[in-house]
Scaffold this active site. Structure first.
Site, PDB file in Angstrom:
ATOM      1  CD  GLN A 119      -3.013   0.953   2.258  1.00 59.53           C
ATOM      2  OE1 GLN A 119      -3.015  -0.034   2.977  1.00 59.53           O
ATOM      3  NE2 GLN A 119      -3.903   1.923   2.381  1.00 59.53           N
ATOM      4  CB  CYS A 172      -6.252  -1.189   2.861  1.00 63.47           C
ATOM      5  SG  CYS A 172      -7.634  -0.744   3.930  1.00 63.47           S
ATOM      6  CG  HIS A 183      -4.073  -7.404   8.247  1.00 60.43           C
ATOM      7  ND1 HIS A 183      -2.838  -7.995   8.269  1.00 60.43           N
ATOM      8  CD2 HIS A 183      -3.831  -6.083   8.056  1.00 60.43           C
ATOM      9  CE1 HIS A 183      -1.897  -7.094   8.105  1.00 60.43           C
ATOM     10  NE2 HIS A 183      -2.476  -5.920   7.984  1.00 60.43           N
ATOM     11  CG  ASN A 242      -2.420 -12.647   7.200  1.00 56.13           C
ATOM     12  OD1 ASN A 242      -2.733 -11.876   6.301  1.00 56.13           O
ATOM     13  ND2 ASN A 242      -1.793 -12.248   8.292  1.00 56.13           N
ATOM     14  CD1 TRP A 255      -3.462  -9.033   4.559  1.00 58.48           C
ATOM     15  CD2 TRP A 255      -2.244  -7.856   3.136  1.00 58.48           C
ATOM     16  NE1 TRP A 255      -4.326  -8.324   3.775  1.00 58.48           N
ATOM     17  CE2 TRP A 255      -3.600  -7.587   2.884  1.00 58.48           C
ATOM     18  CE3 TRP A 255      -1.290  -7.225   2.339  1.00 58.48           C
ATOM     19  CZ2 TRP A 255      -4.027  -6.717   1.891  1.00 58.48           C
ATOM     20  CZ3 TRP A 255      -1.720  -6.360   1.347  1.00 58.48           C
ATOM     21  CH2 TRP A 255      -3.071  -6.122   1.127  1.00 58.48           C
TER      22      TRP A 255
END
Length: 688
Positions: free
Chosen positions: A102, A108, A265, A289, A291
């Site tokens: 980002q 986001c 998240h 996840n 990320w």
């Protein structure tokens, strides 16, 4: 792809759709830009593409915090990757979550959707077409495809990206020389009007625009009792699922819970399984996840349950026979936890249900999808919610016939599962003008024994809704999963307040086959038999008045007719006839005594109708009542014609007697002209 298109634009879109345009395979060209033609032109000329439709200028960045001359846009340069990277790559080593970092933009939600897209190669390449490169036939031009309100569009961009202090301002790749994610963000910004228009949103908005699917939300604190079944069916259909933990303040963002989950998240739900573990049945859910690393330390974490693989050399007691099945359920970078624990730890679940064309070829389970394009127009079809009973009925109406109950019913009651999703179009593009999302929702009614025509006010005064959207809210889309017995139902989408204008898409996803249709009236004119009047039938008093008014030529012109009617109307406190135009039988704009007598009788009749619908006796009628008033005068019209007539003859949602009569005179002339073949597509505002 143009908001608030007129009748001709709508007809052109329908013709293109009939030819197969608007599918992912034949996407519509956004702003009529043809990628292949533009690229070929650049290659032949030896010049890099420069996009005049989204130029490297301050308005393309934004309008408020990123407005021209704002502090955040000072020193911004627009540079091509070839100008600040030694070896730029479009995609390097495949598209992965680390390609999406980002920047200085609050999008986001969009990045989470792009990251999830990298998990499904087929879906990714529907959005990111193959064959794009900074090496082979590079011409500074790229393109991406997005689903927009029922149709796929191909968006062309140049590769000039906003750079500040030597770094990309917005999305960038961790690799440094990989640019597909920055370019897809630019294409989406162009589609939305500017980069700043992307600030704030829901992950499912990105899911939908990348897949054409329909989204639904669940607050896990209020989860339905059959949520496990819903998730299982969604995974069977290849749906995209995300979950997250809500934040209560900005300080919560990125905060880590006691059991090592990250707040704010977007996690992906990738599996569901019921297993026999140590003599008891356990429902497990698998989460990833996208990320980064997973550190879950709660129930079923690796630190608490070590399940050996077949080639594992660890010395420990022989595992439970079902442990091997559980081991296979685990995946790298994933966590498994009991379903009740999932409901406790996470706040929200989002599901994007895919359409059949987005699924794998061997998929046997998918929703049946029906789509309607509609619009709310001030004064004619923007009736507001059920709190406004005088206008609610004027909203567009859609009939759904649920034919078959579900196969896997959890109780004995017959029921049909379906999704209703209402999406307002193009609202991000209006942020520059200070507008945003309207507050929208829908209500559903049982439709027993009713004719398939647009239902009037009385129906809604006498019937309560049997289902509805959970709330009216200012999101792009409001959806609800419902279960109702087989039968016929009416869906009424609306804004919360009357008079709010927007175009919308209404989609209905059903588990089994269903039938749907928009409820609308046929276009019909019920002319009463015109009086067979001859001059000998006309009363002496009327003949004398006519002689006095018409003059020596014994004919009344339009100007003379207006004078006559204005005198009469003034006495009745109604407005003047400034726009009235008539035509005699010989085609001239003059009336003989017989024609004037016939018109006079009609005006007297129309005056009675106008008085009936002038509820407050103000001399003006609400434009929302015009449909009923015209029907009382013998004209039954559909939604689109009513919209056109209100736009032409109403002002500030009211219609005076002058315009009401002008409208009726015009309608009579038009119906007479198109008596044998009448179609609203032959009309335009100029005609009416």
């Amino acid at each position: 792809m143009y908001p608030f298109g007129g009748v001709s634009a709508r007809i052109q879109r329908e013709r293109l759709h009939a030819e197969g345009m608007g599918t992912n395979e034949q996407a519509l060209k956004f702003l009529n830009q043809d990628y292949e033609a533009l690229k070929q032109e650049c290659l032949e000329s030896g010049c890099l593409f420069e996009d005049s439709c989204f130029p490297p200028e301050p308005p393309s960045l934004g309008f408020k915090e990123l407005a021209p001359h704002s502090s955040k846009t000072q020193g911004v340069e627009w540079m091509r990757p070839t100008e600040f990277s030694d070896n730029p790559e479009f995609i390097l080593g495949g598209a992965t979550r680390t390609d999406i970092c980002q920047g200085a933009l609050g999008d986001c939600w969009l990045l989470a959707a792009i990251a999830s897209l990298t998990l499904n190669e087929k879906l990714l390449h529907r959005v990111v077409p193959h064959g794009q490169s900074f090496q082979d036939n590079y011409a500074g031009i790229f393109h991406f495809q997005f689903w927009q309100f029922g149709e796929w569009v191909d968006v062309v961009i140049d590769d000039r990206l906003p750079v500040k202090d030597g770094e990309l301002m917005f999305v960038h790749s961790a690799e440094g020389n990989e640019f597909w994610s920055a370019l897809i963000e630019k294409a989406y910004a162009k589609l939305s009007g500017s980069y700043e228009a992307l600030s704030g949103g829901s992950t499912t908005e990105g899911f939908e625009d990348f897949t054409g699917g329909v989204a639904e939300f669940y607050e896990l604190r209020k989860a339905p009792k059959d949520l496990y079944r819903i998730i299982g069916k969604a995974l069977e259909r290849g749906s995209l699922l995300g979950c997250s933990i809500d934040i209560t303040s900005a300080f919560d963002m990125e905060a880590v819970t006691f059991k090592k989950l990250v707040k704010g998240h977007a996690y992906s739900v990738t599996g569901l399984k019921q297993v026999d573990f140590r003599g008891r049945m356990e429902r497990l859910i698998r989460i990833r996840n996208p990320w980064g690393q997973v550190e879950w330390t709660g129930a079923w974490s690796w630190t608490l349950y070590t399940i050996p693989a077949p080639d594992n050399n660890l010395t420990q007691p022989t595992p439970d026979p079902n442990q091997m099945e559980i081991f296979q359920f685990y995946q790298t970078d994933s966590i498994c936890l009991p379903f009740p624990e999932f409901l406790r730890q996470f706040s929200r679940l989002e599901i994007c249900n895919l359409t059949a064309d987005a699924l794998s070829d061997d998929s046997q389970s998918f929703w049946n999808t029906i789509k309607f394009d509609g619009g709310w127009r001030k004064g004619s079809t923007a009736g507001g919610c059920r709190n406004h009973p005088n206008t609610f009925w004027i909203n567009p109406q859609y009939k759904i016939t649920l034919l078959e109950e579900d196969d896997d019913l959890e109780d004995e009651e017959e029921a049909c599962s379906f999704l209703v999703a209402l999406m307002q179009k193009d609202r991000r593009r209006y942020r520059r003008q200070g507008q945003d999302m309207h507050t929208i929702g829908f209500a559903i009614y049982e439709f027993k024994g009713c004719q398939s025509v647009h239902l009037k006010k009385d129906f809604f005064l006498k019937h309560s809704s049997c289902a509805r959207s959970e709330t009216f809210i200012n999101l792009r889309e409001v959806s609800a999963r419902l279960r109702l017995p087989p039968g016929e139902y009416l869906v009424v989408p609306s804004t919360f307040e009357p008079g709010k204008e927007a175009d919308f898409v209404l989609r209905v996803f059903t588990e089994k086959q269903s039938e749907t249709q928009e409820l609308d009236d046929d276009v019909v004119a019920n002319f009463e038999d015109e009086e067979d009047i001859s001059e000998s039938d006309i009363e002496d008093s009327f003949r004398a008045m006519f002689a006095q008014l018409s003059g020596e030529d014994m004919e009344i012109s339009v100007r003379e007719l207006r004078t006559i009617l204005n005198r009469v109307v003034t006495k009745r406190k109604y407005c003047s006839f400034n726009a009235l135009q008539v035509q005699g039988k010989d085609g001239s704009a003059r009336l003989g005594i017989v024609e004037f007598q016939i018109l006079w009788n009609k005006i007297r009749k129309w005056l009675g109708i106008f008085r009936q619908f002038d509820l407050d006796k103000s001399g003006c009628m609400s434009s929302y009542e015009m449909r009923l008033a015209l029907e009382s005068a013998g004209f039954k019209l559909n939604n689109r014609l009513n919209q056109v007539l209100v736009a032409r003859y109403a002002e500030n949602e009211v219609i005076d007697f002058d315009n009401f009569v002008c409208c009726l005179v015009k309608l009579e002339a038009m119906f007479s002209m198109y008596f044998f073949v009448f179609d609203y597509t032959t009309w335009s505002r100029n005609n009416i």
